[in-house]
Design an enzyme around this catalytic site. Structure first.
Site, PDB file in Angstrom:
ATOM      1  N   SER A  38      85.637 -81.076 -26.122  1.00  0.00           N
ATOM      2  CA  SER A  38      84.177 -80.636 -25.661  1.00  0.00           C
ATOM      3  C   SER A  38      83.056 -81.641 -26.049  1.00  0.00           C
ATOM      4  CB  SER A  38      83.924 -79.360 -26.710  1.00  0.00           C
ATOM      5  OG  SER A  38      83.127 -78.361 -26.373  1.00  0.00           O
ATOM      6  N   ASP A 186      87.739 -74.896 -22.611  1.00  0.00           N
ATOM      7  CA  ASP A 186      87.476 -75.824 -23.655  1.00  0.00           C
ATOM      8  C   ASP A 186      88.686 -76.183 -24.392  1.00  0.00           C
ATOM      9  OD1 ASP A 186      86.702 -76.838 -26.535  1.00  0.00           O
ATOM     10  OD2 ASP A 186      84.447 -76.095 -25.961  1.00  0.00           O
TER      11      ASP A 186
END
Length: 307
Positions: A38, A186
């Site tokens: 991320s 993610d």
């Protein structure tokens, strides 16, 4: 001193990671390999193409988050629009603009694909994403061969886009390969802190240092609504903001810089410059404390040789 760097995800809180990087570089550390999830993937990729910690600080301190979003605050979007977007596109916001921005930063260093930074087909950069269609972790670029894709020709910015796509908040990336398609989100869903990624059975010649965001008090970031959409976001916020210190094994914790995030939430993209600076200083001071006690030779004796 040479070192590998592994960065945890954490949205806008990532500026704390940059503060830690700057102190390490001030103390003479040179980065060899990079990994991240991320926001950590963003930092890892920019360092991998040649950005310094100070350059990253300048970028983050002057970043205007409104360039990525049509509205300053997601919670001001009507319930109808949020619901329609969520069920139609499986997320509220697109990551198209973010990917374009990351690619522009990479272009400034003249390195766009994993091949541009690799040697003998081995990338020094590893980015974590989650293939929710296959229900498996996706390590980029390594795992791309399993999808029939040449890892060296794959764009770094696209890999970063996959890694930052927080479920529900951002639309998932539709990843087409052959006649198939996977939804990618993610990496924090499966591994928000991949400090293990460069470990091997051999005694390392240099350390792998982890940079982890941590928080003890998040009271001010409580739920902002009682409706169903707010409930879904609270679930994801809990997953990505959770304090994972208790799950970090000793052999990982001893080589990890823990950075307090001062109560800032993962999706609080509109924080002030003053708060950004405080987060940066939090990372800087945390790295200073870590290096005051860090001893690589002792780590080898205690956690590698004696294991």
């Amino acid at each position: 001193m040479k070192a590998d760097a592994v960065f945890e995800g954490g949205g806008v809180k990532g500026i704390g990671l940059i503060g830690a990087v700057c102190y390490f570089e001030k103390m003479g550390y040179k980065w060899n390999r990079f990994a991240g999830t991320s926001a950590g993937a963003v930092i890892a990729s920019l360092l991998a193409v040649g950005y310094t910690g100070q350059e990253l600080k300048n970028i983050m301190m002057n970043l205007d988050e409104k360039m990525f979003f049509k509205r300053k605050d997601i919670w001001k979007i009507s319930m109808i629009k949020k619901t329609v977007s969520l069920f139609k596109d499986k997320g509220i916001y697109s990551t198209d603009v973010i990917e374009k921005y990351i690619e522009e930063l990479l272009l400034r260093k003249g390195k766009v694909t994993f091949g541009d930074i690799s040697s003998n087909g081995e990338s020094p950069l590893k980015i974590i994403a989650s293939d929710i269609t296959k229900k498996s972790m996706l390590i980029l670029p390594d795992d791309l061969a399993d999808y029939g894709i040449n890892p060296m020709k794959f764009k770094i910015a696209e890999a970063v886009r996959m890694s930052i796509s927080i479920p529900l908040y951002f639309k998932p990336v539709k990843f087409y390969y052959g006649n198939k398609c996977s939804y990618i989100v993610d990496g924090g869903l499966l591994s928000n802190f991949p400090i293990w990624i460069f470990d091997s059975k051999n005694i390392p010649s240099w350390p792998t240092i982890g940079f982890k965001l941590t928080e003890k008090n998040v009271d001010h970031n409580e739920s902002r609504g009682m409706d169903f959409i707010s409930y879904l976001f609270d679930i994801m916020g809990t997953i990505f903001d959770k304090n994972e210190e208790v799950y970090v094994k000793d052999k990982y914790a001893v080589r990890t810089v823990f950075i307090p995030t001062l109560g800032v939430g993962t999706t609080e993209f509109n924080i002030s410059k003053d708060m950004r600076l405080k987060l940066f200083e939090s990372g800087y001071k945390s790295a200073q404390r870590f290096l005051h006690l860090w001893d690589f030779d002792n780590y080898i004796r205690e956690y590698v040789v004696r294991k």
